[in-house]
Motif scaffolding. Structure first.
Motif, mmCIF file in Angstrom:
data_model
loop_
_atom_site.group_PDB
_atom_site.id
_atom_site.type_symbol
_atom_site.label_atom_id
_atom_site.label_comp_id
_atom_site.label_asym_id
_atom_site.label_seq_id
_atom_site.Cartn_x
_atom_site.Cartn_y
_atom_site.Cartn_z
ATOM 1 N N UNK A 139 0.826 -1.207 0.000
ATOM 2 C CA UNK A 139 0.000 0.000 0.000
ATOM 3 C C UNK A 139 0.857 1.253 0.000
ATOM 4 N N UNK A 140 2.009 1.156 0.640
ATOM 5 C CA UNK A 140 2.893 2.311 0.692
ATOM 6 C C UNK A 140 3.794 2.373 -0.552
ATOM 7 N N UNK A 144 7.020 -5.202 -3.771
ATOM 8 C CA UNK A 144 6.120 -6.267 -4.150
ATOM 9 C C UNK A 144 6.586 -7.543 -3.486
ATOM 10 N N UNK A 145 6.759 -7.448 -2.158
ATOM 11 C CA UNK A 145 7.253 -8.594 -1.382
ATOM 12 C C UNK A 145 6.225 -9.714 -1.400
ATOM 13 N N UNK A 146 6.692 -10.904 -1.322
ATOM 14 C CA UNK A 146 5.829 -12.065 -1.180
ATOM 15 C C UNK A 146 6.252 -12.785 0.078
ATOM 16 N N UNK A 147 5.254 -13.285 0.765
ATOM 17 C CA UNK A 147 5.549 -14.035 1.979
ATOM 18 C C UNK A 147 5.774 -15.484 1.577
ATOM 19 N N UNK A 148 6.827 -16.041 2.098
ATOM 20 C CA UNK A 148 7.106 -17.446 1.866
ATOM 21 C C UNK A 148 6.676 -18.188 3.119
ATOM 22 N N UNK A 149 5.549 -18.923 3.018
ATOM 23 C CA UNK A 149 5.013 -19.598 4.224
ATOM 24 C C UNK A 149 5.923 -20.688 4.713
#
Length: 149
Positions: A139-140, A144-149
């Motif tokens: 939002x800021x 474009x980070x992605x979470x790696x579960x």
């Protein structure tokens, strides 16, 4: 706090560390400079929480919650946990499933919770926090980070 009872400023700063999520939201909503002493702070807290008689929320209130169109994960999470905290009974097992089912099927967090289920509330809260941070960063416009579960 008894050790520092003569230092009102310090007592006011330490006070929030003893609050739960609902009381912390109340504390955060206090207007700047609206409290001038520790006595005023404890009176405000007492009038809000000690004399506050609430009607416990039924399980159906929790089951009916879902993420609204355009709502952020942070906002949905705050609404969900506030409702959860207003329930008298302990429904931890229900919390996992109802929180997940309230999130749109295409949301990354729902996919993560489906692919790698959590086994306790701490794990659920940690996973939610990871996705909230990613959402806030996006939002800021930070990335474009992605979470790696």
């Amino acid at each position: 706090m008894t050790i520092h009872s003569k230092d009102e400023a310090l007592m006011c700063k330490v006070f929030p560390s003893s609050l739960g999520p609902v009381a912390m939201r109340w504390f955060d909503s206090l207007k700047a400079d609206s409290i001038s002493s520790f006595k005023e702070l404890t009176q405000a807290f007492g009038s809000r929480f000690i004399t506050y008689s609430r009607v416990p929320q039924p399980l159906s209130s929790l089951l009916s919650l879902s993420m609204r169109e355009g709502e952020t994960l942070k906002t949905y999470s705050n609404r969900y946990w506030e409702m959860y905290n207003e329930m008298d009974d302990n429904f931890k097992d229900v919390a996992f499933n109802t929180f997940k089912s309230g999130i749109p099927t295409k949301h990354g967090l729902r996919k993560s919770l489906t692919g790698k289920p959590v086994t306790n509330l701490c794990q659920l809260m940690d996973r939610i926090d990871k996705y909230k941070r990613v959402e806030e960063d996006q939002q800021m416009g930070k990335g474009k980070n992605k979470v790696i579960p």
